[in-house]
Design a protein around this motif. Structure first.
Motif, PDB file in Angstrom:
ATOM      1  N   PRO A   1       0.816  -1.222   0.000  1.00  0.00           N
ATOM      2  CA  PRO A   1       0.000   0.000   0.000  1.00  0.00           C
ATOM      3  C   PRO A   1       0.850   1.274   0.000  1.00  0.00           C
ATOM      4  CG  PRO A   1      -0.884  -1.585   1.566  1.00  0.00           C
ATOM      5  CD  PRO A   1       0.435  -2.130   1.085  1.00  0.00           C
ATOM      6  N   ALA A   2       2.004   1.238   0.654  1.00  0.00           N
ATOM      7  CA  ALA A   2       2.884   2.409   0.671  1.00  0.00           C
ATOM      8  C   ALA A   2       3.456   2.669  -0.720  1.00  0.00           C
ATOM      9  CB  ALA A   2       4.002   2.215   1.686  1.00  0.00           C
ATOM     10  N   TYR A   3       3.868   1.616  -1.406  1.00  0.00           N
ATOM     11  CA  TYR A   3       4.414   1.774  -2.755  1.00  0.00           C
ATOM     12  C   TYR A   3       3.337   2.243  -3.730  1.00  0.00           C
ATOM     13  CZ  TYR A   3       6.853   0.899  -7.110  1.00  0.00           C
ATOM     14  OH  TYR A   3       7.423   1.050  -8.350  1.00  0.00           O
ATOM     15  N   ILE A   4       2.150   1.671  -3.619  1.00  0.00           N
ATOM     16  CA  ILE A   4       1.043   2.082  -4.493  1.00  0.00           C
ATOM     17  C   ILE A   4       0.730   3.554  -4.259  1.00  0.00           C
ATOM     18  CG2 ILE A   4      -1.413   1.761  -5.003  1.00  0.00           C
ATOM     19  CD1 ILE A   4      -0.956  -1.261  -4.317  1.00  0.00           C
ATOM     20  N   ALA A   5       0.667   3.973  -3.002  1.00  0.00           N
ATOM     21  CA  ALA A   5       0.408   5.381  -2.683  1.00  0.00           C
ATOM     22  C   ALA A   5       1.518   6.268  -3.234  1.00  0.00           C
ATOM     23  CB  ALA A   5       0.293   5.563  -1.169  1.00  0.00           C
ATOM     24  N   SER A   6       2.756   5.819  -3.113  1.00  0.00           N
ATOM     25  CA  SER A   6       3.894   6.581  -3.623  1.00  0.00           C
ATOM     26  C   SER A   6       3.828   6.728  -5.141  1.00  0.00           C
ATOM     27  CB  SER A   6       5.196   5.884  -3.223  1.00  0.00           C
ATOM     28  OG  SER A   6       6.304   6.526  -3.790  1.00  0.00           O
ATOM     29  N   ARG A   7       3.455   5.682  -5.832  1.00  0.00           N
ATOM     30  CA  ARG A   7       3.339   5.744  -7.298  1.00  0.00           C
ATOM     31  C   ARG A   7       2.171   6.632  -7.726  1.00  0.00           C
ATOM     32  NH1 ARG A   7       6.514   6.883  -9.138  1.00  0.00           N
ATOM     33  NH2 ARG A   7       5.506   6.687 -11.149  1.00  0.00           N
ATOM     34  N   ALA A   8       1.067   6.579  -6.993  1.00  0.00           N
ATOM     35  CA  ALA A   8      -0.074   7.446  -7.327  1.00  0.00           C
ATOM     36  C   ALA A   8       0.336   8.914  -7.208  1.00  0.00           C
ATOM     37  CB  ALA A   8      -1.260   7.136  -6.414  1.00  0.00           C
ATOM     38  N   HIS A   9       1.053   9.238  -6.138  1.00  0.00           N
ATOM     39  CA  HIS A   9       1.519  10.614  -5.950  1.00  0.00           C
ATOM     40  C   HIS A   9       2.578  10.965  -6.989  1.00  0.00           C
ATOM     41  CE1 HIS A   9       4.142  13.697  -4.000  1.00  0.00           C
ATOM     42  NE2 HIS A   9       2.960  14.277  -3.926  1.00  0.00           N
ATOM     43  N   GLY A  10       3.554  10.096  -7.173  1.00  0.00           N
ATOM     44  CA  GLY A  10       4.626  10.366  -8.123  1.00  0.00           C
ATOM     45  C   GLY A  10       4.123  10.548  -9.537  1.00  0.00           C
ATOM     46  N   ASN A  11       3.209   9.690  -9.948  1.00  0.00           N
ATOM     47  CA  ASN A  11       2.660   9.811 -11.295  1.00  0.00           C
ATOM     48  C   ASN A  11       1.881  11.109 -11.449  1.00  0.00           C
ATOM     49  OD1 ASN A  11       0.376   9.214 -13.412  1.00  0.00           O
ATOM     50  ND2 ASN A  11       2.133   7.901 -13.895  1.00  0.00           N
ATOM     51  N   THR A  12       1.182  11.503 -10.412  1.00  0.00           N
ATOM     52  CA  THR A  12       0.418  12.755 -10.471  1.00  0.00           C
ATOM     53  C   THR A  12       1.352  13.949 -10.649  1.00  0.00           C
ATOM     54  OG1 THR A  12      -1.382  11.826  -9.181  1.00  0.00           O
ATOM     55  CG2 THR A  12      -1.220  14.222  -9.226  1.00  0.00           C
ATOM     56  N   VAL A  13       2.437  13.977  -9.880  1.00  0.00           N
ATOM     57  CA  VAL A  13       3.343  15.128  -9.996  1.00  0.00           C
ATOM     58  C   VAL A  13       4.156  15.098 -11.287  1.00  0.00           C
ATOM     59  CG1 VAL A  13       3.449  15.542  -7.511  1.00  0.00           C
ATOM     60  CG2 VAL A  13       5.210  14.154  -8.584  1.00  0.00           C
ATOM     61  N   GLU A  14       4.119  13.998 -12.021  1.00  0.00           N
ATOM     62  CA  GLU A  14       4.767  13.959 -13.334  1.00  0.00           C
ATOM     63  C   GLU A  14       3.964  14.725 -14.380  1.00  0.00           C
ATOM     64  OE1 GLU A  14       5.367   9.848 -14.326  1.00  0.00           O
ATOM     65  OE2 GLU A  14       6.684   9.520 -12.612  1.00  0.00           O
ATOM     66  N   TYR A  15       2.672  14.777 -14.242  1.00  0.00           N
ATOM     67  CA  TYR A  15       1.816  15.376 -15.274  1.00  0.00           C
ATOM     68  C   TYR A  15       1.116  16.662 -14.853  1.00  0.00           C
ATOM     69  CZ  TYR A  15       2.523  10.989 -17.689  1.00  0.00           C
ATOM     70  OH  TYR A  15       3.100   9.917 -18.305  1.00  0.00           O
ATOM     71  N   VAL A  16       0.658  16.722 -13.630  1.00  0.00           N
ATOM     72  CA  VAL A  16      -0.213  17.812 -13.197  1.00  0.00           C
ATOM     73  C   VAL A  16       0.433  19.202 -13.273  1.00  0.00           C
ATOM     74  CG1 VAL A  16      -1.409  18.741 -11.160  1.00  0.00           C
ATOM     75  CG2 VAL A  16      -1.857  16.408 -11.940  1.00  0.00           C
ATOM     76  N   PRO A  17       1.663  19.403 -12.814  1.00  0.00           N
ATOM     77  CA  PRO A  17       2.208  20.769 -12.886  1.00  0.00           C
ATOM     78  C   PRO A  17       2.259  21.330 -14.307  1.00  0.00           C
ATOM     79  CG  PRO A  17       3.507  19.431 -11.393  1.00  0.00           C
ATOM     80  CD  PRO A  17       2.567  18.493 -12.098  1.00  0.00           C
ATOM     81  N   THR A  18       2.648  20.507 -15.264  1.00  0.00           N
ATOM     82  CA  THR A  18       2.703  20.964 -16.651  1.00  0.00           C
ATOM     83  C   THR A  18       1.309  21.336 -17.150  1.00  0.00           C
ATOM     84  OG1 THR A  18       4.629  19.591 -17.080  1.00  0.00           O
ATOM     85  CG2 THR A  18       3.367  20.326 -19.004  1.00  0.00           C
ATOM     86  N   VAL A  19       0.342  20.500 -16.861  1.00  0.00           N
ATOM     87  CA  VAL A  19      -1.013  20.766 -17.359  1.00  0.00           C
ATOM     88  C   VAL A  19      -1.644  21.958 -16.642  1.00  0.00           C
ATOM     89  CG1 VAL A  19      -3.338  19.815 -17.585  1.00  0.00           C
ATOM     90  CG2 VAL A  19      -1.368  18.480 -18.279  1.00  0.00           C
ATOM     91  N   ILE A  20      -1.329  22.164 -15.380  1.00  0.00           N
ATOM     92  CA  ILE A  20      -1.818  23.371 -14.710  1.00  0.00           C
ATOM     93  C   ILE A  20      -1.276  24.605 -15.426  1.00  0.00           C
ATOM     94  CG2 ILE A  20      -1.569  24.771 -12.614  1.00  0.00           C
ATOM     95  CD1 ILE A  20      -2.053  22.238 -10.980  1.00  0.00           C
ATOM     96  N   GLY A  21      -0.003  24.578 -15.792  1.00  0.00           N
ATOM     97  CA  GLY A  21       0.567  25.695 -16.551  1.00  0.00           C
ATOM     98  C   GLY A  21      -0.138  25.898 -17.877  1.00  0.00           C
ATOM     99  N   ILE A  22      -0.421  24.812 -18.564  1.00  0.00           N
ATOM    100  CA  ILE A  22      -1.127  24.890 -19.852  1.00  0.00           C
ATOM    101  C   ILE A  22      -2.531  25.468 -19.652  1.00  0.00           C
ATOM    102  CG2 ILE A  22      -2.165  23.491 -21.684  1.00  0.00           C
ATOM    103  CD1 ILE A  22       0.333  21.650 -21.449  1.00  0.00           C
ATOM    104  N   MET A  23      -3.234  24.992 -18.627  1.00  0.00           N
ATOM    105  CA  MET A  23      -4.583  25.500 -18.359  1.00  0.00           C
ATOM    106  C   MET A  23      -4.556  26.997 -18.043  1.00  0.00           C
ATOM    107  SD  MET A  23      -6.357  22.499 -16.121  1.00  0.00           S
ATOM    108  CE  MET A  23      -6.668  20.868 -16.767  1.00  0.00           C
ATOM    109  N   LEU A  24      -3.589  27.411 -17.252  1.00  0.00           N
ATOM    110  CA  LEU A  24      -3.462  28.843 -16.935  1.00  0.00           C
ATOM    111  C   LEU A  24      -3.201  29.655 -18.199  1.00  0.00           C
ATOM    112  CD1 LEU A  24      -1.372  28.704 -13.641  1.00  0.00           C
ATOM    113  CD2 LEU A  24      -3.727  29.538 -13.883  1.00  0.00           C
ATOM    114  N   TRP A  25      -2.329  29.157 -19.045  1.00  0.00           N
ATOM    115  CA  TRP A  25      -2.005  29.853 -20.302  1.00  0.00           C
ATOM    116  C   TRP A  25      -3.264  30.015 -21.158  1.00  0.00           C
ATOM    117  CZ3 TRP A  25       1.593  32.917 -21.908  1.00  0.00           C
ATOM    118  CH2 TRP A  25       1.714  33.208 -23.269  1.00  0.00           C
ATOM    119  N   ILE A  26      -4.012  28.948 -21.298  1.00  0.00           N
ATOM    120  CA  ILE A  26      -5.251  29.016 -22.084  1.00  0.00           C
ATOM    121  C   ILE A  26      -6.219  30.007 -21.444  1.00  0.00           C
ATOM    122  CG2 ILE A  26      -7.303  27.714 -22.815  1.00  0.00           C
ATOM    123  CD1 ILE A  26      -5.389  25.251 -23.111  1.00  0.00           C
TER     124      ILE A  26
END
Length: 144
Positions: free
Chosen positions: A53-78
């Motif tokens: 469960p710790a590894y799964i939680a870590s991957r869920a968080h890690g995967n989120t921070v791989e994509y979300v910051p870039t897309v937040i920037g894109i959404m703000l730009w739009i």
């Protein structure tokens, strides 16, 4: 015929709602990792174990921070280039739903060894809608 002319004005900012949800996910998933570390007494690196469960939680968080910051920037730009086509709001909502689906597909199952439909559709949506949002950002930039 313009699609935007038949769409009612939404009472909420779609970019604002999506950014809030996605940003909240980053911090809540990080908190979840901290809680798992505490529960399983893990101070250092979380060892890869598809059923942990710790590894799964870590991957869920890690995967989120791989994509979300870039897309937040894109959404703000739009959002800074109003008016923009309403279909871009739809892309933002679909990307956000994809991230929720992917995260659910990790956290709601006991192992990462077996693919899950929410994880699969969440990943496909992340790639498709994320790429479409990047193209949309280029569109609003070129449009001027």
């Amino acid at each position: 015929f313009r699609f935007a002319s038949v769409m009612p004005q939404l009472p909420v900012s779609v970019p604002g709602a999506c950014i809030s949800i996605l940003g909240g996910m980053v911090f809540l998933l990080g908190l979840n990792v901290s809680k798992k570390r505490q529960k399983y007494k893990i101070a250092g690196v979380i060892k890869p174990d598809a059923s942990s469960p710790a590894y799964i939680a870590s991957r869920a968080h890690g995967n989120t921070v791989e994509y979300v910051p870039t897309v937040i920037g894109i959404m703000l730009w739009i959002a800074m280039h109003k008016p923009y086509p309403v279909w871009m709001d739809v892309l933002m909502a679909l990307f956000t739903a994809s991230r929720i689906s992917f995260t659910y597909g990790l956290l709601a199952y006991p192992t990462m060894d077996k693919p899950t439909k929410p994880r699969f559709f969440g990943a496909v949506g992340t790639y498709l809608f994320g790429t479409a949002l990047a193209v949309s950002a280029a569109y609003v930039t070129i449009r001027g």
